[in-house]
Design an enzyme around this catalytic site. Structure first.
Site, PDB file in Angstrom:
ATOM      1  N   ASP A   1       0.859  -1.176   0.000  1.00 50.03           N
ATOM      2  CA  ASP A   1       0.000   0.000   0.000  1.00 50.03           C
ATOM      3  C   ASP A   1       0.910   1.245   0.000  1.00 50.03           C
ATOM      4  O   ASP A   1       2.018   1.209   0.541  1.00 50.03           O
ATOM      5  CB  ASP A   1      -0.868  -0.037   1.256  1.00 50.03           C
ATOM      6  CG  ASP A   1      -1.636   1.258   1.472  1.00 50.03           C
ATOM      7  OD1 ASP A   1      -2.332   1.689   0.536  1.00 50.03           O
ATOM      8  OD2 ASP A   1      -1.519   1.832   2.562  1.00 50.03           O
ATOM      9  N   ALA A   2       0.437   2.341  -0.596  1.00 50.84           N
ATOM     10  CA  ALA A   2       1.268   3.561  -0.653  1.00 50.84           C
ATOM     11  C   ALA A   2       0.947   4.540   0.477  1.00 50.84           C
ATOM     12  O   ALA A   2       1.792   4.809   1.334  1.00 50.84           O
ATOM     13  CB  ALA A   2       1.082   4.249  -2.008  1.00 50.84           C
ATOM     14  N   TYR A   3      -0.287   5.061   0.488  1.00 50.77           N
ATOM     15  CA  TYR A   3      -0.644   6.149   1.408  1.00 50.77           C
ATOM     16  C   TYR A   3      -0.794   5.629   2.836  1.00 50.77           C
ATOM     17  O   TYR A   3      -1.749   4.926   3.158  1.00 50.77           O
ATOM     18  CB  TYR A   3      -1.936   6.828   0.958  1.00 50.77           C
ATOM     19  CG  TYR A   3      -1.873   7.364  -0.459  1.00 50.77           C
ATOM     20  CD1 TYR A   3      -0.988   8.390  -0.796  1.00 50.77           C
ATOM     21  CD2 TYR A   3      -2.674   6.842  -1.460  1.00 50.77           C
ATOM     22  CE1 TYR A   3      -0.913   8.875  -2.096  1.00 50.77           C
ATOM     23  CE2 TYR A   3      -2.616   7.331  -2.762  1.00 50.77           C
ATOM     24  CZ  TYR A   3      -1.735   8.344  -3.077  1.00 50.77           C
ATOM     25  OH  TYR A   3      -1.667   8.829  -4.356  1.00 50.77           O
TER      26      TYR A   3
ATOM     27  N   PHE B   1      -8.402  -1.282   6.995  1.00 56.31           N
ATOM     28  CA  PHE B   1      -9.375  -1.708   5.986  1.00 56.31           C
ATOM     29  C   PHE B   1      -8.692  -2.446   4.850  1.00 56.31           C
ATOM     30  O   PHE B   1      -9.264  -3.367   4.243  1.00 56.31           O
ATOM     31  CB  PHE B   1     -10.148  -0.490   5.439  1.00 56.31           C
ATOM     32  CG  PHE B   1      -9.340   0.408   4.550  1.00 56.31           C
ATOM     33  CD1 PHE B   1      -9.256   0.187   3.183  1.00 56.31           C
ATOM     34  CD2 PHE B   1      -8.612   1.469   5.084  1.00 56.31           C
ATOM     35  CE1 PHE B   1      -8.496   1.017   2.360  1.00 56.31           C
ATOM     36  CE2 PHE B   1      -7.853   2.294   4.275  1.00 56.31           C
ATOM     37  CZ  PHE B   1      -7.786   2.072   2.915  1.00 56.31           C
ATOM     38  N   ASP B   2      -7.466  -2.068   4.561  1.00 51.76           N
ATOM     39  CA  ASP B   2      -6.699  -2.674   3.484  1.00 51.76           C
ATOM     40  C   ASP B   2      -6.210  -4.057   3.903  1.00 51.76           C
ATOM     41  O   ASP B   2      -6.188  -5.001   3.093  1.00 51.76           O
ATOM     42  CB  ASP B   2      -5.521  -1.740   3.175  1.00 51.76           C
ATOM     43  CG  ASP B   2      -4.902  -1.954   1.808  1.00 51.76           C
ATOM     44  OD1 ASP B   2      -5.529  -2.585   0.943  1.00 51.76           O
ATOM     45  OD2 ASP B   2      -3.783  -1.430   1.606  1.00 51.76           O
TER      46      ASP B   2
END
Lengths: 249, 249
Positions: free
Chosen positions: B8-10, B175-176
């Site tokens: 994931d990035a953010y 959530f990811d």
């Protein structure tokens, strides 16, 4: 022609803030914090479960989000205590203007469409004085999807026998306004917190606390696609709304 | 066999809190509040649009959520100013441990899978020092759905040519973590805020402010279905993770 008024329950007819007293009694000093975080996570979990295709009913979502919230404070609760505290959602107070507003719309079909499970809604409505003024209490549960998933709104036509264009959908929840409008209903937004009142809550005192942040996150019209057809300050103004559509009775 | 690490990035490789300085320069005194509310609404709008089938790319979602946030304070911004401020998301700082962690995983395929639009991700990655350590930068955009919608995660197999069971998905976003695990990846959760640190942030001083509330809402493991396989405190610990699965190289 407008034939029905369909209401959101939590936050529109019933005040989700009314759990704060019971919460503060169970967890002294944390009533406000828990009330706000619990509601925010309750909605979040309903959205995430819909998106993931991992539906669980709103009673489960309500207990899971409470469990998460208590965990952030280092408070633990067993299943029994979670159920006792979560039951606060089944005894929410109706807003002061709800009963008279429903009574004034007696010429129309009047219904609730809510994320709540059938058992939660049965408890909620039977314990308030709104039941005599409602023709139907509809849950999204049979669709295994929460609002604003379009499947959730299909329940109205299927159960009430009215077309989307014959419905005024009433909600104070911005996401629900977007979802209902995107689905095809006429939509009346109840503006429980005006932009001016919110600004005062945010800039009036020093730190922005949980209650003000909740208002900031949940009370304003969303910049998320569709807007309401009508924005009114209270449910009492609803009876004047059908005049907005020329073909109303 | 683990063949790829997908990040994931953010919030995982890049620190979304690093916009606060630029925000505070543009809107003095409101940096913290805007940073937190903006990020919360940005995620919310990504979920709501996915649910409603009303996809707009993450650059649009980012500007809309910023517009909403400024509106809560009574601040208006035209499209130009919104774009200038939103550009802070294209120049986020990587976490201090990101570059070395990626370098240490050089034996594996390394990729980003992000909600960000292709243009946002190109700007973000090219301006940091992570690009030489990434084999692919993948956006959900082609699927017109945001994480944790399962369609978003399909991009990994389609673009990287690895099966879900061959992937360790790395995220600090609860959530990811749920979405990636539900999809079928192995999942490592980066715990940037421990339960103890959160408790201190919530109970240490008087009022719970925006930054503490953001942590409360976003930093803990979700009670929303699936849990991570591995929970580690920083990206630096990732190189030891494949040993968890016996069939790793």
């Amino acid at each position: 022609m407008i034939k029905a008024f369909v209401f959101d329950a939590y936050g529109t007819l019933y005040d989700v803030q009314s759990v704060a007293g019971a919460i503060d009694a169970a967890f002294p000093g944390h009533g406000d914090y828990i009330t706000q975080v619990w509601r925010l996570k309750q909605l979040e979990y309903s959205w995430l479960r819909s998106m993931m295709g991992r539906y669980e009913d709103f009673w489960t979502v309500t207990r899971h989000s409470l469990s998460y919230t208590l965990g952030t404070l280092g408070l633990a609760a067993n299943e029994d205590l979670l159920a006792v505290v979560a039951d606060a959602y089944n005894t929410l107070s109706p807003y002061a203007d709800a009963e008279a507003a429903l009574a004034a719309l007696a010429g129309y079909r009047r219904a609730i469409l809510s994320n709540g499970s059938p058992a939660m809604l049965a408890a909620l409505v039977s314990q308030s004085r709104l039941q005599p003024h409602l023709d139907a209490v509809l849950s999204v549960d049979g669709k295994r999807a929460f609002k604003p998933d379009p499947r959730a709104y299909e329940v109205v036509q299927e159960q009430l026998g009215v077309l989307p264009d014959e419905v005024v959908f009433v909600s104070s929840n911005g996401f629900d306004v977007c979802g209902a409008k995107s689905f095809g209903f006429h939509v009346a937004r109840i503006e429980r917190v005006t932009p001016t009142a919110l600004r005062q809550a945010l800039t009036g005192s020093g730190t922005v606390g949980p209650a003000a942040l909740f208002k900031a996150l949940r009370s304003q019209a969303e910049t998320c696609g569709e807007a309401a057809d009508v924005v009114i300050g209270s449910l009492a103004e609803l009876s004047a709304v059908p005049g907005r559509w020329a073909d109303s009775p």
